[in-house]
Design a protein around this motif. Structure first.
Motif, short mmCIF file in Angstrom:
data_model
loop_
_atom_site.label_atom_id
_atom_site.label_comp_id
_atom_site.label_asym_id
_atom_site.label_seq_id
_atom_site.Cartn_x
_atom_site.Cartn_y
_atom_site.Cartn_z
N UNK A 26 1.88 -67.04 -28.65
CA UNK A 26 2.20 -66.38 -29.92
C UNK A 26 0.97 -65.82 -30.63
N UNK A 27 -0.20 -66.22 -30.17
CA UNK A 27 -1.43 -65.75 -30.80
C UNK A 27 -1.85 -66.56 -32.01
N UNK A 28 -1.37 -67.81 -32.10
CA UNK A 28 -1.74 -68.66 -33.22
C UNK A 28 -3.06 -69.37 -32.92
N UNK A 29 -3.96 -69.46 -33.87
CA UNK A 29 -5.26 -70.10 -33.61
C UNK A 29 -5.12 -71.61 -33.44
N UNK A 30 -5.92 -72.16 -32.55
CA UNK A 30 -5.98 -73.61 -32.33
C UNK A 30 -7.43 -74.04 -32.56
N UNK A 31 -7.75 -74.32 -33.81
CA UNK A 31 -9.13 -74.62 -34.22
C UNK A 31 -9.28 -76.13 -34.29
N UNK A 32 -10.05 -76.71 -33.39
CA UNK A 32 -10.01 -78.15 -33.17
C UNK A 32 -11.03 -78.96 -33.98
N UNK A 33 -11.97 -78.31 -34.63
CA UNK A 33 -12.98 -79.08 -35.35
C UNK A 33 -13.45 -78.34 -36.59
N UNK A 34 -14.08 -79.07 -37.49
CA UNK A 34 -14.65 -78.48 -38.70
C UNK A 34 -15.69 -77.42 -38.35
N UNK A 35 -16.53 -77.73 -37.39
CA UNK A 35 -17.61 -76.81 -37.03
C UNK A 35 -17.04 -75.49 -36.51
N UNK A 36 -15.96 -75.57 -35.77
CA UNK A 36 -15.31 -74.38 -35.25
C UNK A 36 -14.61 -73.59 -36.36
N UNK A 37 -14.10 -74.31 -37.35
CA UNK A 37 -13.31 -73.67 -38.42
C UNK A 37 -14.18 -72.98 -39.46
N UNK A 38 -15.31 -73.56 -39.79
CA UNK A 38 -16.06 -73.16 -40.99
C UNK A 38 -16.50 -71.70 -41.02
N UNK A 39 -16.89 -71.08 -39.90
CA UNK A 39 -17.31 -69.67 -39.98
C UNK A 39 -16.24 -68.74 -40.56
N UNK A 40 -14.97 -69.13 -40.48
CA UNK A 40 -13.92 -68.28 -41.05
C UNK A 40 -14.04 -68.21 -42.57
N UNK A 41 -14.69 -69.17 -43.19
CA UNK A 41 -14.85 -69.16 -44.63
C UNK A 41 -15.68 -67.98 -45.10
N UNK A 42 -16.63 -67.54 -44.27
CA UNK A 42 -17.53 -66.46 -44.68
C UNK A 42 -17.29 -65.19 -43.88
N UNK A 43 -16.13 -65.10 -43.24
CA UNK A 43 -15.78 -63.87 -42.53
C UNK A 43 -15.59 -62.74 -43.54
N UNK A 44 -15.69 -61.52 -43.09
CA UNK A 44 -15.50 -60.36 -43.97
C UNK A 44 -14.13 -60.39 -44.62
N UNK A 45 -13.12 -60.80 -43.86
CA UNK A 45 -11.75 -60.89 -44.39
C UNK A 45 -11.66 -61.88 -45.54
N UNK A 46 -12.31 -63.03 -45.39
CA UNK A 46 -12.27 -64.05 -46.44
C UNK A 46 -13.06 -63.61 -47.67
N UNK A 47 -14.21 -63.03 -47.45
CA UNK A 47 -15.03 -62.56 -48.57
C UNK A 47 -14.26 -61.53 -49.39
N UNK A 48 -13.61 -60.60 -48.71
CA UNK A 48 -12.83 -59.57 -49.41
C UNK A 48 -11.71 -60.21 -50.22
N UNK A 49 -11.03 -61.20 -49.64
CA UNK A 49 -9.92 -61.87 -50.31
C UNK A 49 -10.39 -62.56 -51.59
N UNK A 50 -11.41 -63.39 -51.49
CA UNK A 50 -11.84 -64.19 -52.63
C UNK A 50 -12.53 -63.35 -53.70
#
Length: 696
Positions: free
Chosen positions: A521-545
């Motif tokens: 289905x294309x759903x993300x499977x992010x297994x750890x904090x270290x793997x997840x955290x870069x999404x916080x500063x992605x361009x998409x997230x920066x634009x949103x916040x």
């Protein structure tokens, strides 16, 4: 009834102690978001001071929530000197509104240099002031937000408050389109269920790992764990019941709506749940719940453990975040009604949440991340790391109908009878529950079940508020331009149902088949904090916040740095503790036991050449082999830890702590746990799982 809210400067007290015009002005600030009049603050401060002093307070503090994850407070007394060498008790509006703690000593992610110390706390009048009674003292606590000298948020409350305003703004646009002219604000509400463990204090004090890290780094599984399923909802032991009674009393005095308490699945594990309240107050209250639980436990000779996985092999602890939206005049926007297929407003808000979760699943995964949750997610006690939504039979059917072009009916629950005439027929809900889902609709709210037990709920909720605000903004932009509102709404909901059906899953989230299906289905499977955290500063997230004025790019990057640094420090402390315990406790105990076995073998053989010493020699050989293996793996852990500490790049360091140091820790533990099952119990240097989990 007599004690509830006793220690809170609540609405009833404000109405009683403040002049009518001051009370009305303050309520306008709280309820409508109007600017605070400084003259009002002066009157409120004086009333607060009089009340607090009458209750025995001598000090006040600005109570805030820095990025440490805990709360912080600096106490100042009410005394002011007089000309005759005495003192009077004063508390000004300026002191109420503004405080000045040292900003450089709290995590800032590079926002502040060590020599740049100034920071500000600002009174959050939407959350009532309260009294803390500790050690015979009483302190007036004023909930505040915390900023740097240059205006960046250094706390968890500021983005939460901003997100609540953002969601209210966008939700009101939707309500106006549906003809609602009476509501003036939309409030997000939360009821966080809090899981925790209790163990005897005498055992805790003999476990260096629990003292320093909050979890057991060593420990063999006892003969009995949770497999009999006899602890869940079981009879509460007297000692625990006494703790719960005092806990409830202390929480009720603070105006916290503690409602439910029960044994959880694992032995020694329990849960407390409140009635929901506005997200800001619920967040403050949950911080107080965790603080009060720890202090009350000690009074009963117990220790409260909030780590997500304090004991390997049994269920860990989470914090189920029950989230909804309501108008200021009492309408729950996620209440489906009896015929949800005919409730267009409900379906609009439902589809907005579904789209938000699908569009920003990675951000929600970040919001549910901390080092402890890496141990918990995906086991048979908590949702997996894959974000999906459970809607249940009724709403999933409606969602399918939407996607297929038309709404015709809503499935109904009916009644349940069990064939015993003395038992009543019960109304059956329209859908079952799914305890494996990370994000489940449960009647009139969504339950975000991934949240870690020790984490502040501010993070998960400001993310949830913001992503829903963004989708509501998108929906409102489109509908406000529509010539045919009804037709455009139907088309929009149909598009959402078709495009975002991939996030809907009502099956078993633990099944391996779901992992494969989620990938398709294309759903993300992010297994750890270290793997997840870069999404916080992605361009998409920066634009949103930045779009919704929640956090700037600089503030997001500072949080990224803070969380990564805390992760590295956390794993390093665990590794160093393992090393220390192995060197100073486990190896010496095992050496003593091996020596006693060798002495026994020599003594028996000396007494009789024909004596059978095979048992002693077998155990001796097994223990000696484990000791040698343990020492080799200990050397490897020491080397990995030293290598990690020498690394400069923060993200690379965090990856190595996860993949190198943490792996070395996991390799080391089995040998020590096996030795625990061999070494004489009198020689083993620390309490066992059986003692800690079952001796309450």
């Amino acid at each position: 009834m007599e004690i509830f809210g006793l220690n809170v400067f609540n609405d009833a007290l404000m109405r009683k102690s403040l002049p009518k015009n001051v009370y009305k002005s303050l309520r306008n600030t709280i309820d409508k978001g109007l600017a605070l009049d400084p003259s009002v603050a002066e009157v409120v401060a004086n009333a607060m001071k009089d009340w607090a002093i009458e209750r025995g307070a001598t000090h006040f503090t600005h109570w805030f929530q820095p990025m440490t994850g805990a709360t912080a407070e600096k106490h100042d007394s009410f005394i002011s000197p007089t000309a005759d060498g005495k003192v009077i008790m004063e508390f000004s509006g300026k002191e109420l509104i503004k405080g000045e703690p040292d900003a450089s000593s709290f995590p800032s992610g590079g926002l502040r240099n060590t020599f740049e110390a100034r920071g500000y706390t600002a009174w959050d009048c939407t959350s009532p002031a309260f009294l803390k009674e500790e050690g015979g003292t009483v302190t007036l606590c004023i909930p505040t937000a915390f900023w740097s000298y240059t205006g960046e948020a250094l706390d968890k409350k500021t983005p939460l408050l901003r997100s609540m305003e953002a969601l209210s703004k966008q939700a009101m646009r939707i309500l106006r389109l549906f003809g609602n002219e009476t509501s003036t604000r939309v409030i997000t509400t939360v009821g966080p269920e809090q899981e925790y463990f209790l163990i005897d204090k005498k055992f805790y004090e003999k476990r260096l790992d629990l003292i320093l890290t909050g979890r057991t780094l060593y420990g063999a599984m006892p003969p009995k764990g949770q497999e009999l399923e006899d602890h869940y909802f079981g009879s509460i032991k007297e000692r625990v019941a006494a703790f719960m009674k005092e806990l409830n009393t202390e929480l009720w005095k603070l105006g916290i709506l503690a409602k439910t308490q029960h044994n959880e699945v694992a032995p020694g594990q329990f849960e407390i749940a409140p009635i929901f309240s506005s997200t800001n107050i619920a967040t403050d209250h949950n911080q107080l719940v965790m603080d009060v639980m720890k202090k009350v436990a000690v009074r009963h000779g117990l220790v409260c453990l909030l780590h997500e996985k304090p004991f390997a092999g049994v269920n860990g602890s989470g914090k189920h975040n029950n989230w909804s939206m309501a108008t200021d005049d009492g309408q729950n926007l996620l209440e489906p009604g009896h015929t949800p297929h005919e409730n267009a407003q409900f379906l609009t808000f439902l589809c907005a949440v579904v789209k938000a979760v699908d569009d920003y699943a990675e951000l929600l995964r970040v919001a549910a991340s901390n080092p402890g949750n890496d141990h918990r997610l995906g086991a048979n006690e908590a949702p997996p790391a894959i974000i999906s939504i459970f809607l249940g039979d009724q709403l999933s059917d409606i969602f399918d109908q939407l996607g297929n072009g038309g709404l015709k009916s809503s499935k109904q629950g009916g009644t349940i009878t069990v064939g015993v005439t003395t038992l009543p027929a019960l109304s059956k809900d329209s859908t079952d529950r799914n305890r494996t889902s990370p994000f489940a609709f449960t009647g009139n709210k969504f339950e975000f079940r991934m949240v870690p037990s020790s984490l502040s709920i501010a993070g998960p909720n400001f993310v949830l508020n913001t992503i829903v605000a963004e989708v509501l903004d998108q929906i409102a932009d489109r509908l406000e331009k529509a010539i045919d509102f009804e037709g455009e709404l139907q088309e929009l909901l149909r598009e959402i149902a078709r495009k975002h059906s991939r996030i809907i899953f009502d099956g078993n989230n633990y099944a391996e088949e779901w992992v494969e299906e989620a990938e398709r289905r294309g759903l993300p499977n992010i297994k750890s904090l270290v793997e997840a955290l870069p999404y916080l500063i992605s361009e998409k997230s920066v634009q949103l916040f930045e779009k919704h004025h929640i956090l700037s790019k600089v503030e997001l990057h500072s949080r990224y740095e803070i969380v990564l640094e805390q992760y590295c420090k956390h794993i390093n402390i665990e590794a160093q503790t393992m090393i220390d315990m192995a060197k100073r406790q486990i190896i010496p105990a095992a050496v003593k036991y091996v020596t006693s076995l060798a002495t026994s073998v020599a003594a028996v053989k000396n007494a009789s050449a024909l004596a059978d010493t095979s048992v002693q020699e077998g155990i001796l050989n097994e223990a000696s082999a484990l000791l040698a293996s343990l020492k080799q793996k200990l050397n490897h852990l020491e080397a990995a830890t030293a290598q990690a500490k020498a690394m400069d790049d923060l993200y690379e360091k965090s990856v190595f702590y996860r993949d190198g140091v943490f792996k070395a820790m996991n390799d080391l533990r089995p040998d020590a746990d096996k030795l625990e099952t061999i070494v004489d119990a009198e020689l083993w240097p620390m309490p066992t799982y059986a003692q800690m989990l079952f001796m309450l």
